[in-house]
Structures are given as C-alpha cells and as structure tokens.
Design an enzyme around this catalytic site. Structure first.
Site, PDB file in Angstrom:
ATOM      1  CB  CYS A  79      -9.154  -5.744  10.522  1.00 42.22           C
ATOM      2  SG  CYS A  79      -8.955  -4.577   9.222  1.00 42.22           S
ATOM      3  CG  HIS A 170      -4.891  -4.644  11.874  1.00 41.50           C
ATOM      4  ND1 HIS A 170      -4.875  -6.090  12.026  1.00 41.50           N
ATOM      5  CD2 HIS A 170      -5.314  -4.214  11.181  1.00 41.50           C
ATOM      6  CE1 HIS A 170      -5.602  -6.302  10.548  1.00 41.50           C
ATOM      7  NE2 HIS A 170      -5.637  -5.135   9.500  1.00 41.50           N
ATOM      8  CD  GLU A 172      -3.316  -7.919  14.732  1.00 37.78           C
ATOM      9  OE1 GLU A 172      -3.516  -7.611  13.461  1.00 37.78           O
ATOM     10  OE2 GLU A 172      -4.602  -6.849  15.345  1.00 37.78           O
TER      11      GLU A 172
END
Length: 192
Positions: A79, A170, A172
């Site tokens: 990002c 994202h 994660e």
C-alpha cells in the site's frame, strides 16, 4: 534464522510482525538506522505515504534505505510502502525512494471504494488470495524488467522487479500468509 525488518515509523507494523513470525522468521521493528544492518529483508508497511516520508526525512532514513537496496537486500512495499518504492508517482515531481521502475497513482480506486476486499490471482503466490484494499494505490505502468503478478479490474495491484516486491493491498490484514512467504523466499534466495 532469517531476520525480516518492518519499518516501524508509522502504519500497520504489528500485523506484519505477526505474519513474519507465522512464516517462521524473526521480525524486527526497525526504528533506528543501525537496525538495517542486522536484517536480511525489509517490509515497508501500509500507512500514509506522505506522513511516512516526513518521518523518514526526520530520522534520516532515505539514504540508508537506498544503500540497503544497493546491497541487494529485498524490500517489500505494501500500500503506502508501494508508493515509497516507486520511481514515479502520478501528480508528484519527486519519488520517495525511487527504487522500483513503476509509476503509481495514490488513492486510485476512488473515495466511494475507500475499502473493499477482492479475490486475486497472484502469479507464483496463489489463485485465490483475498486482497484487502484500503485507500489503495495502483500501478499505472511498469518498466520492462518488472513482472506483473496480479491485476484487479485491469489495474496492476502487485508486481516484482528483482529484489523489490510491491502490492496495492494489505496482505498482513488476513490470516493468509502466502504473500509474506513469497517475500521470505525472495530473501532466502538473495542470501544464498
């Protein structure tokens, strides 16, 4: 054990630490320049790219990060981190780190679609990866050495150039660690 740094100035740091540890590597939250010497690869997390840039300037990180890259160590930008890696940013004269031969556009999915999830097919990673997009940028153009890994609605959302990996979403923020594992494999190859 491989040591993977997460630039800890701002943004989604703990989530990256969790995914690195889930893949069996050691995570280091990098807040000081000298910590770059002890890691094998670095993740530039999501957050707000202009804020991150200000903090990188304040703590003198720009040149050391360029040297880290020049030493051949892999870097993964997610990002806002993708924006930091890019050589060109739409509407801006200057890049941040300017390491990856791509042009990115910030917040490019529009305010109506501020955040959404989409199933992605990512080359070498997964055919069914759920990408979490939050005020996401996308890659408008890539240089000839850049491999496009994923697209969403015709827009490039993941790419790799040698030791550099970048994505708009994202990884994660889900429990699917395959994108992180792909980066760890890049780090392993670079160390070999």
């Amino acid at each position: 054990m491989m040591k993977i740094g997460v630039l800890g100035l701002q943004g989604a740091v703990q989530e990256h630490v969790r995914s690195i540890e889930a893949c069996g590597a050691e995570a280091v939250v990098v807040k000081k320049i000298e910590q770059l010497e002890e890691i094998d690869g670095l993740i530039l997390p999501g957050g707000e790219s202009t804020t991150m840039r200000r903090l990188m300037d304040k703590y003198g990180f720009i040149e050391p990060l360029k040297q880290f890259a020049a030493a051949g160590k892999p870097m993964f930008g997610t990002c806002a981190g993708l924006i930091l890696l890019a050589k060109r940013i739409v509407g801006y004269d200057e890049p941040h780190l300017g390491l990856m031969d791509i042009t990115v556009e910030r917040n490019s999915f529009g305010r109506q679609r501020e955040s959404f999830e989409a199933e992605l097919s990512i080359a070498g990673v997964a055919d069914d990866f759920i990408g979490v997009f939050i005020r996401a940028p996308h890659i408008v153009e890539v240089g000839e050495d850049v491999e496009v890994l994923a697209k969403y609605e015709g827009r490039i959302v993941a790419a790799r150039q040698g030791q550099f990996l970048g994505c708009s979403f994202h990884p994660e923020l889900t429990d699917d660690y395959r994108m992180t594992q792909y980066f760890l494999n890049m780090v392993k190859e670079a160390k070999a």
